[in-house]
Design an enzyme around this catalytic site. Structure first.
Site, mmCIF file in Angstrom:
data_model
loop_
_atom_site.group_PDB
_atom_site.id
_atom_site.type_symbol
_atom_site.label_atom_id
_atom_site.label_comp_id
_atom_site.label_asym_id
_atom_site.label_seq_id
_atom_site.Cartn_x
_atom_site.Cartn_y
_atom_site.Cartn_z
ATOM 1 C CG HIS A 19 -2.082 -0.985 1.010
ATOM 2 N ND1 HIS A 19 -3.269 -0.678 0.379
ATOM 3 C CD2 HIS A 19 -2.163 -2.294 1.360
ATOM 4 C CE1 HIS A 19 -4.046 -1.771 0.368
ATOM 5 N NE2 HIS A 19 -3.394 -2.756 0.951
ATOM 6 C CB THR A 20 4.420 1.893 -0.240
ATOM 7 O OG1 THR A 20 4.692 0.659 -0.910
ATOM 8 C CG2 THR A 20 4.617 1.720 1.245
ATOM 9 C CB SER A 111 -0.272 -9.407 -9.611
ATOM 10 O OG SER A 111 -0.015 -8.533 -8.580
ATOM 11 C CB SER A 113 -6.285 -8.502 -12.261
ATOM 12 O OG SER A 113 -5.770 -8.109 -11.034
ATOM 13 C CG ASP A 157 -0.300 -5.502 -8.281
ATOM 14 O OD1 ASP A 157 0.583 -5.353 -7.423
ATOM 15 O OD2 ASP A 157 -1.506 -5.635 -8.010
HETATM 16 C C1 GLA Z 1 -2.882 -4.404 -4.903
HETATM 17 C C2 GLA Z 1 -2.710 -3.234 -5.873
HETATM 18 C C3 GLA Z 1 -1.280 -2.684 -5.827
HETATM 19 C C4 GLA Z 1 -0.825 -2.411 -4.407
HETATM 20 C C5 GLA Z 1 -1.145 -3.594 -3.486
HETATM 21 C C6 GLA Z 1 -0.862 -3.290 -2.045
HETATM 22 O O1 GLA Z 1 -2.126 -5.493 -5.316
HETATM 23 O O2 GLA Z 1 -3.004 -3.632 -7.187
HETATM 24 O O3 GLA Z 1 -1.195 -1.522 -6.625
HETATM 25 O O4 GLA Z 1 -1.387 -1.221 -3.911
HETATM 26 O O5 GLA Z 1 -2.484 -4.012 -3.600
HETATM 27 O O6 GLA Z 1 0.484 -3.073 -1.846
#
Ligand code: GLA
Length: 370
Positions: A19-20, A111, A113, A157
């Site tokens: 979440h950075t 990831s 998606s 991602d």
């Molecule tokens: C999901 C989002 C990313 C990122 C993470 C948390 O995977 O697609 O962009 O924010 O959460 O780190």
């Protein structure tokens, strides 16, 4: 009929830095050996496309003239999103036939998606000679998610899926949108992913809420420091000065992000020094922050992380990805994974009424035409 093109794009892990990305901060992801594989071919029709999702035994015919249109099929939204974002940038795309398959676990914070978006973005770029560079394709894939799926994701991602490199992690600077590769040498440890099999269905709405909370923290800070654009630009001490002006929720969200950014940089230093024990400790701290301050964990993920704490052969563990379900990432001594899985799987099933699944990852190359 033109010749076939086969493209693969991987899922990713993230060692630390959760979440950075949408806070302009740092993250430490890597592409892995689980991919989406797309086979693409022009079909000589000006606008009709057939797209087959082999894993879910589903197939649709779409007419590019009718786009964008609403569909209930989530997998199709990602693809339509990519086509539309390419076209917004002037791409001329005619009829094509595509089918895809893959082994990136769905809805698990790995990831899947982004892998789907990146495989289509890279494939269509090649098939129709669009000449977008990889960084533009990363942004196209991210925008597909914003504008057609409604998840306001950061860039980590898609970046990791497109740009990853075998045996390297990427230190992403999400403000500069640049990266540095670091070779990853885990000595006698390996990366074990444990899937809680809690599907993160809450994730999209809660994810967008977290993003807004961080932005409202920034707005408060900006009144005094107009140059601050992202939480990345704020130090722990600076943030402390605003504690009384923020709700405790907003303050906690911001504090987690500021601390997590710092942890990513410390983690890179530990990787460089080969201090894996300290790297593992940073992972535990990251989990604690995600659990208590950012509040994106869940009972199942907390349980899986807690179970690692007294195991001498595990040096670090945390939840990974957006949260509310999905996987944990564990640094575990080579050859001890089965021992841990045996220990935890039946108690997990007994407590939560579902089974864990697990796999080891090898760090691999990003998206490519094969
Ligand atoms: C999901 C989002 C990313 C990122 C993470 C948390 O995977 O697609 O962009 O924010 O959460 O780190």
């Amino acid at each position: 009929m033109s010749s076939k093109l086969i493209v693969q794009a991987p899922g990713r892990i993230n060692l630390i830095g959760e979440h950075t990305d949408y806070n302009g901060g740092f993250a430490l992801p890597a592409a892995i050996d689980k991919q989406i594989i797309v086979t693409l071919q022009k079909n000589n029709h000006p606008s009709v496309c057939t797209i087959e999702a082999e894993n879910v035994h589903d197939s649709v015919q779409i007419n590019l003239k009718d786009l964008p249109y609403n569909t209930d099929k989530v997998w199709l939204k990602y693809i339509i999103g990519v086509v539309e974002e390419l076209r917004k940038r002037g791409a001329s795309i005619d009829g094509f036939d595509a089918k895809f398959t893959g082994n990136v676990p769905l809805g698990a914070g790995m990831s899947s998606s982004a892998a789907l978006e990146c495989s289509f973005a890279l494939g269509l770029n090649q098939l129709f000679d669009l000449n977008f560079d990889k960084m533009t394709l990363v942004k196209i894939a991210q925008k597909a998610e914003h504008n057609y799926v409604g998840s306001m994701c950061g860039i980590m991602d898609q970046y990791a899926s497109m740009m990853g490199k075998k045996d390297h992690v990427l230190l992403l600077d999400c403000q500069k949108e640049s990266h540095q590769f670091y070779p990853i040498d885990l000595e006698n440890y390996e990366i074990l992913i444990i899937n809680s099999n809690v599907k993160h269905s809450l994730a999209d709405s809660e994810y967008n809420t977290r993003r807004r909370e961080c932005e409202s923290g920034v707005a408060i800070i900006q009144k005094v420091y107009p140059k601050v654009q992202f939480l990345r630009d704020v130090s722990t001490d600076q943030l402390e000065d605003f504690k009384n002006q923020m709700t405790s929720t907003i303050f906690n969200r911001c504090q987690y992000v500021v601390e997590e950014n710092d942890r990513v940089l410390r983690a890179v230093a530990m990787l460089e020094k080969g201090n894996l024990t300290e790297l593992g400790q940073l992972m535990y701290q990251s989990h604690a922050g995600l659990q208590n301050k950012f509040e994106v964990s869940c009972a199942e993920l907390d349980y899986l992380v807690n179970q690692t704490r007294n195991q001498p052969y595990i040096i670090g563990a945390r939840m990974m990805g957006g949260g509310f379900g999905g996987c944990t990432i564990n640094l575990i001594e080579n050859g001890t994974s089965n021992q841990f899985i045996d220990k935890v799987s039946s108690s997990y099933e007994h407590k939560f009424g579902k089974k864990i699944t697990y796999f080891k990852v090898a760090i691999s190359d990003g998206a490519k035409i094969i």
